[in-house]
Design an enzyme around this catalytic site. Structure first.
Site, PDB file in Angstrom:
ATOM      1  N   HIS A  88       0.382   8.126  -6.830  1.00 39.23           N
ATOM      2  CA  HIS A  88       0.115   9.289  -5.974  1.00 39.23           C
ATOM      3  C   HIS A  88       1.181  10.371  -6.209  1.00 39.23           C
ATOM      4  CE1 HIS A  88      -1.798   6.163  -3.088  1.00 39.23           C
ATOM      5  NE2 HIS A  88      -2.794   6.905  -3.501  1.00 39.23           N
TER       6      HIS A  88
ATOM      7  N   LYS B  17     -10.183   1.839   5.954  1.00 41.79           N
ATOM      8  CA  LYS B  17     -10.611   0.517   5.566  1.00 41.79           C
ATOM      9  C   LYS B  17     -10.482  -0.318   6.838  1.00 41.79           C
ATOM     10  CE  LYS B  17      -8.712   1.929   1.365  1.00 41.79           C
ATOM     11  NZ  LYS B  17      -7.433   2.371   0.839  1.00 41.79           N
TER      12      LYS B  17
ATOM     13  N   ARG C 258      -7.882   7.459 -12.376  1.00 44.57           N
ATOM     14  CA  ARG C 258      -7.106   6.482 -13.123  1.00 44.57           C
ATOM     15  C   ARG C 258      -7.847   5.976 -14.335  1.00 44.57           C
ATOM     16  NH1 ARG C 258      -5.906   3.533  -7.622  1.00 44.57           N
ATOM     17  NH2 ARG C 258      -7.905   4.544  -7.334  1.00 44.57           N
TER      18      ARG C 258
ATOM     19  N   SER D 112      -2.998   1.277  -4.306  1.00 43.26           N
ATOM     20  CA  SER D 112      -2.379   0.799  -3.066  1.00 43.26           C
ATOM     21  C   SER D 112      -2.826  -0.628  -2.777  1.00 43.26           C
ATOM     22  CB  SER D 112      -2.760   1.707  -1.895  1.00 43.26           C
ATOM     23  OG  SER D 112      -2.300   3.012  -2.110  1.00 43.26           O
TER      24      SER D 112
END
Ligand code: ADP
Length: 161
Positions: free
Chosen positions: A17, A41, A91, A129
């Site tokens: 990040h 989440k 990514r 993460s």
């Protein structure tokens, strides 16, 4: 003044990040890193306020950055800040399909906000993460992937101090 927002969960912020944020501040006059409160989440590790604190400490040496959080539509939050773009990190190909759909949905919601994709340095393309949380929860060393104070916060959360 060109402003961008960088929305995400940041549970927790990683060096991937940070790489994206450093690239974005070279392009925009101001970048607002904003923690999504509602796109939760099911059980986040860090509360939104903890995530904001970790991000703020991480970025304390960078200029032209703001950190906040939002509930509701990302594009509405962008408009509130007079932002013209939303930054997202790409990514690998696996990010593409989800990000592509979300960018088109957001464009449909507000044509004025463009999604800008930035790629991190190759050394961060495998960092997420969720992987960091999983490795840290098992006592693994994630110090290459997160700022030092995030590493400490992870150890405290998982009782590995
Ligand atoms: P999400 O909103 O899917 O939970 P995150 O909060 O983890 O995503 O990240 C916010 C944005 O940062 C997303 O666009 C994500 O693809 C990107 N991102 C996450 N990790 C990295 C990384 N290692 N390198 C580049 N971009 C990343």
């Amino acid at each position: 003044m060109k402003i961008a927002i960088y929305p995400g969960s940041f549970d927790p912020i990683t060096n991937g990040h940070v790489d994206i944020i450093e690239r974005a501040v070279h392009i925009f006059d101001k970048v607002i890193v904003t923690v999504a409160r509602n796109a939760e989440k099911s059980s986040p590790l860090f509360s939104p306020d903890e995530r904001i604190a970790l991000i703020t400490e991480t970025l304390s040496g960078l200029k032209n950055i703001e950190v906040d959080s939002f509930e509701g539509l990302m594009v509405d939050h962008a408009v509130k800040h007079d932002a013209v773009a939303a930054i997202r990190g790409l990514r690998a190909l696996s990010d593409f399909e989800f990000e592509f759909k979300m960018a088109l949905m957001n464009r449909n919601l507000n044509e004025e906000i463009s999604t800008l994709f930035l790629m991190p340095h190759a050394k961060y393309t495998h960092v997420s993460s969720s992987m960091v949380r999983e490795a840290a929860s098992l006592g693994g060393n994630v110090s290459d992937y997160v700022p030092a104070h995030v590493d400490i916060a992870l150890k405290e959360k998982y009782d590995h101090v």
